[in-house]
Scaffold this active site. Structure first.
Site, PDB file in Angstrom:
ATOM      1  N   ASP A   1       0.760  -1.254  -0.160  1.00  0.00           N
ATOM      2  CA  ASP A   1      -0.054  -0.143  -0.160  1.00  0.00           C
ATOM      3  C   ASP A   1       0.896   1.263  -0.009  1.00  0.00           C
ATOM      4  O   ASP A   1       1.587   1.389   0.949  1.00  0.00           O
ATOM      5  CB  ASP A   1      -0.992   0.001   1.356  1.00  0.00           C
ATOM      6  CG  ASP A   1      -1.877  -1.360   1.444  1.00  0.00           C
ATOM      7  OD1 ASP A   1      -2.205  -1.657   0.429  1.00  0.00           O
ATOM      8  OD2 ASP A   1      -2.113  -1.625   2.279  1.00  0.00           O
ATOM      9  N   VAL A   2       0.621   1.922  -1.098  1.00  0.00           N
ATOM     10  CA  VAL A   2       1.619   3.262  -0.992  1.00  0.00           C
ATOM     11  C   VAL A   2       0.889   4.510  -1.195  1.00  0.00           C
ATOM     12  O   VAL A   2      -0.147   4.620  -1.825  1.00  0.00           O
ATOM     13  CB  VAL A   2       2.566   2.946  -2.382  1.00  0.00           C
ATOM     14  CG1 VAL A   2       3.584   1.763  -2.246  1.00  0.00           C
ATOM     15  CG2 VAL A   2       1.627   2.954  -3.472  1.00  0.00           C
TER      16      VAL A   2
END
Length: 273
Positions: A133-134
């Site tokens: 998750d960025v």
């Protein structure tokens, strides 16, 4: 040439299925609601894989999640990956027994690399999906990597964190943009640069799908092996069937099976349990 994939993602939070926008959750319905609106014995003919994630913000209920996974997987012939809150090899085994074919790991990529190795050792590298998750950083000149449902920023470049797992532990990466999550604005292809130019593992791109055009843009990208959406309402009814057909008509590199035969088989099998 390997075909690319369309993946549908379900988000589960203690007995309820959720919509997510920038990782803020909104309840949409329980398992009965899901079964009324999405018969996965039918939907499975128009997706290539299903991902089911426990994104519970409070204490997780593994029994409830595994029970829901068992019911979703009944009659679903698409491969299923499941994860969220996996902190032991035993729980990974429990997910596989509940109907999953793969296990999705996020926080363990950083917090417990030994667990990632253990799951890969016991069940095979192809069984492990690394979830990344960025979010764009404050300077807007790069991205930060988050774990624990997007609440904890990792003080380590994503490519460096993943370098621990690229050889023999993680089979593929689920790359999700927190900024685009649930917005319907399309994928953020800049996130792919986090993986480095020499990245070899398959990449599932997630976050931002609003329509079939976004799928097409993702599938056309040479670094993307699969495209995913978690937005339930964008593809309700026969939306996924129409989206897949539109992509095939546009020469997308998808598996092309006989939709008439698929419908006939679905009728023969009957509804999912």
């Amino acid at each position: 040439m390997l075909k690319k994939r369309i993946i549908f993602t379900l988000l589960f939070d203690n007995h309820q299925f959720m919509l997510s926008r920038n990782f803020r959750l909104q309840k949409v319905g329980n398992l009965s609601w899901l079964q009324r609106n999405y018969n996965f014995a039918s939907v499975a003919f128009f997706i290539d894989e299903l991902i089911v994630l426990d994104v519970s913000r409070n204490a997780r209920d593994p029994d409830a999640f595994c029970a829901a996974l068992e019911k979703i997987s009944a009659g679903c012939f698409a491969p299923i990956a499941a994860g969220g809150g996996v902190t032991s090899v035993e729980y990974a085994r429990r997910l596989l027994r509940a109907g999953a074919d793969k296990v999705v790991l996020n926080s363990a990529l950083v917090d417990d690399p030994a667990l990632v190795r253990g799951i890969a050792r016991d069940f095979g590298q192809q069984c492990v999906v690394g979830s990344l998750d960025v979010r764009k950083n404050d300077a807007q000149d790069g991205y930060d990597f988050y774990i624990r449902n997007g609440t904890r920023k990792v003080e380590l470049p994503a490519a460096e964190a993943l370098s621990w797992h690229r050889d023999g532990t993680v089979g593929e990466i689920y790359l999700n943009s927190i900024d685009r999550d649930g917005t319907g604005q399309g994928y953020d292809f800049g996130t792919l640069d986090l993986l480095g130019a020499d990245w070899q593992l398959p990449v599932i791109l997630a976050g931002g799908v609003g329509n079939a055009k976004h799928f097409a843009e993702g599938l056309a990208h040479p670094r993307v092996d699969a495209v995913a959406t978690a937005h339930l309402f964008n593809f309700v009814g026969n939306g996924l069937q129409k989206a897949r057909q539109a992509l095939l008509d546009g020469d997308a590199e998808l598996a092309n099976w006989d939709p008439v035969g698929a419908v006939d088989l679905r009728r023969h099998l009957g509804p999912a349990a």
